[in-house]
Design an enzyme around this catalytic site. Structure first.
Site, PDB file in Angstrom:
ATOM      1  NE  ARG A 268      -1.201   2.282  -6.352  1.00  0.00           N
ATOM      2  CZ  ARG A 268      -1.525   2.676  -7.668  1.00  0.00           C
ATOM      3  NH1 ARG A 268      -2.487   3.247  -7.945  1.00  0.00           N
ATOM      4  NH2 ARG A 268      -0.959   1.777  -8.582  1.00  0.00           N
TER       5      ARG A 268
ATOM      6  CB  CYS B 147     -10.403  14.724 -29.659  1.00  0.00           C
ATOM      7  SG  CYS B 147     -11.174  16.310 -29.652  1.00  0.00           S
TER       8      CYS B 147
ATOM      9  N   PRO C 159       7.075   2.428  -0.689  1.00  0.00           N
ATOM     10  CG  PRO C 159       6.278   3.339   1.603  1.00  0.00           C
ATOM     11  CD  PRO C 159       7.521   2.750   0.775  1.00  0.00           C
TER      12      PRO C 159
HETATM   13  C1  LIG Z   1       6.793   2.134  -8.632  1.00  0.00           C
HETATM   14  C2  LIG Z   1       7.534   1.380  -7.604  1.00  0.00           C
HETATM   15  C3  LIG Z   1       7.459   1.606  -6.316  1.00  0.00           C
HETATM   16  C4  LIG Z   1       6.228   2.205  -5.618  1.00  0.00           C
HETATM   17  O1  LIG Z   1       4.962   1.260  -6.029  1.00  0.00           O
HETATM   18  P1  LIG Z   1       3.684   1.908  -5.159  1.00  0.00           P
HETATM   19  O2  LIG Z   1       2.503   0.836  -5.736  1.00  0.00           O
HETATM   20  O3  LIG Z   1       3.367   3.165  -5.503  1.00  0.00           O
HETATM   21  O4  LIG Z   1       3.807   1.567  -3.880  1.00  0.00           O
HETATM   22  C5  LIG Z   1       8.378   1.174  -5.508  1.00  0.00           C
HETATM   23  N1  LIG Z   1       9.425   0.494  -6.079  1.00  0.00           N
HETATM   24  C6  LIG Z   1       9.814   0.420  -7.314  1.00  0.00           C
HETATM   25  C7  LIG Z   1      10.998  -0.068  -7.884  1.00  0.00           C
HETATM   26  C8  LIG Z   1       8.988   0.892  -8.281  1.00  0.00           C
HETATM   27  O5  LIG Z   1       9.068   0.837  -9.611  1.00  0.00           O
END
Ligand SMILES: *Cc1c(COP(=O)(O)O)cnc(C)c1O
Length: 456
Positions: free
Chosen positions: A300, A370, A298
């Site tokens: 986000r 801009c 995780p």
């Molecule tokens: C970006 C990414 C995540 C995290 O995604 P979230 O939406 O921020 O939880 C996990 N694993 C991989 C391989 C990613 O590229």
């Protein structure tokens, strides 16, 4: 269909509604908007704006919530924070202290995670284009797992690992061809996306990996996209993953690790955020009986709600012919890119209690860069604000500062961490001089500009 509701007038959640589901934020008559126990105006007074503020308490609370949800199902799950969401050392350190590992997508992120104190044995390396140098670095530090995204990458890794005299612990990242129902720019699990190994080639490639020198296949990985708030895409993808485990084991090969990816969504506007309990249940139901070690990535969900971006209204520009006025902020798309990149919606709350209680009106909220895309909110319902009013843009802890640039020669904003009633600067505001500190002007440019023999 999982389309976002069309932006319509007068339907934005109110300040009270936004605060009601963000427990770390509260509005006080005297102090205004407070994050944990720190009035955000005090930070803006001291540092100016734009300034990012991360809540350490929120990071911890959310990590513990996630970990508890998996514990409750009786599953041991490794939580690898997706460093790309927020790579600040202080953020990584807070999560590491809670027990988090890391998911990295570059050699730079690997170094950052380790600099923050996350041991290599708890780091997983993802990404479609790892260079030889990045592979070498990962192997030398003893990384826990490399998620390989193609047959071509597997061959390269085999060569690199042999040359290093090391064995690469590999999970094959499978593309399950599942629509995560999210924004096109953050969907990664469709066959048409660049990510992962085609589902129907996975068993063959896993068997091949087992025969390659320098490669030790440990399991499978999957990550279908970001900002996912419904469980069905996860369930479908995990069911497909389970079928692969059976097919691979039927070949007499071992699958010890299942990396279930990240993507759990949060509530930016009025969505119901992805529930850790629901994700844990989906993983438990689809993968729990396979006797593997489970991991998630995780980003986000952990960091997004923990951050705000403080900004000041530079001026209020009258709209054309009765159209809504423009509030021009001192923050811009170079600071927070999500609205221009993904049409993302971020809550906006005035820092002063009196302003937050002012009569609502329709406005466009923009930055000074801009580009027409430098817009934070189109036709937003907000309390009336004049020049000088300060606001917090909400849920900026993930994919916020990390995506900042210095476009328009705008220095990177200051960063602060709040923890209870304490706060500290965790990155000084970049100075204008630092913007060109690494620039150099070739001698021959000067020569062509100066008249020969000129006395300048
Ligand atoms: C970006 C990414 C995540 C995290 O995604 P979230 O939406 O921020 O939880 C996990 N694993 C991989 C391989 C990613 O590229």
């Amino acid at each position: 269909m999982a389309e976002a509701p069309p932006p319509c007038r007068g339907q934005d959640p109110s300040v009270a509604a936004l605060l009601a589901v963000r427990p770390a934020l509260s509005m006080h008559a005297m102090d205004g908007l407070v994050l944990e126990d720190v009035p955000l105006n005090a930070i803006a007074d001291a540092l100016g704006t734009p300034t990012w503020v991360m809540s350490a308490g929120t990071l911890r609370t959310r990590y513990r919530h996630l970990a508890a949800a998996f514990r409750a199902t009786g599953q041991a799950v490794s939580i690898h924070f997706a460093v790309k969401a927020n790579d600040h050392l202080a953020v990584l350190r807070v999560l590491a202290a809670e027990g988090a590992g890391a998911d990295v997508v570059s050699g730079g992120e690997l170094r950052r995670a380790m600099a923050a104190g996350i041991p290599a044995g708890r780091i997983v390396f993802s990404g479609v284009g790892k260079t030889v140098v990045e592979m070498q670095a990962a192997l030398r530090v003893g990384i826990a797992q490399i998620n390989v995204e193609s047959a071509e990458e597997l061959e390269l890794l085999s060569i690199v690992a042999q040359a290093e005299g090391l064995e690469a612990p590999v999970a094959l990242r499978i593309n399950p061809d599942v629509d995560a129902g999210t924004h096109a720019k953050i969907t990664t699990g469709l066959a048409t996306n660049k990510f992962g190994i085609p589902y129907n080639r996975a068993v063959e490639l896993y068997a091949h990996a087992a025969s390659l020198p320098g490669i030790r296949p440990v399991g499978l990985a999957m990550h279908i996209g970001s900002q996912i708030v419904r469980m069905q895409p996860y369930r479908t993808a995990y069911a497909r993953l389970a079928a692969l485990v059976h097919a691979i084991r039927a070949r007499g090969l071992k699958v010890d690790v299942l990396d279930c990816g990240g993507g759990l969504g949060i509530s930016y506007r009025d969505e119901t955020e992805g529930a850790p309990e629901a994700l844990a249940a989906a993983i438990h139901t689809e993968l729990g009986g396979l006797d593997t070690h489970l991991a998630i990535e995780p980003g986000r969900w952990l960091a997004g709600p923990a951050g705000v971006l403080l900004s000041t209204v530079i001026l209020r520009k009258r709209g054309y012919d009765g159209m809504p006025p423009f509030l021009v902020l001192d923050a811009a798309m170079n600071d927070l890119m999500r609205p221009s990149l993904y049409d993302a919606w971020h809550g906006i709350i005035p820092l002063a209690a009196a302003t937050a209680a002012a009569k609502e009106e329709q406005v466009h909220v923009v930055g000074p860069v801009c580009e027409s895309g430098d817009t934070f909110g189109h036709d937003r319902t907000l309390p009336h604000m004049e020049a000088g009013a300060r606001v917090a843009l909400l849920d900026c802890g993930a994919y916020g500062m990390v995506m900042s640039s210095t476009y328009n020669a705008r220095p990177l904003a200051a960063q602060v961490m709040v923890d209870g009633s304490r706060w500290a600067v965790i990155r000084e505001r970049q100075t204008v001089e630092e913007l060109w500190a690494a620039d150099s002007i070739p001698q021959w440019v000067n020569q062509t500009l100066l008249p020969s023999g000129g006395g300048l």
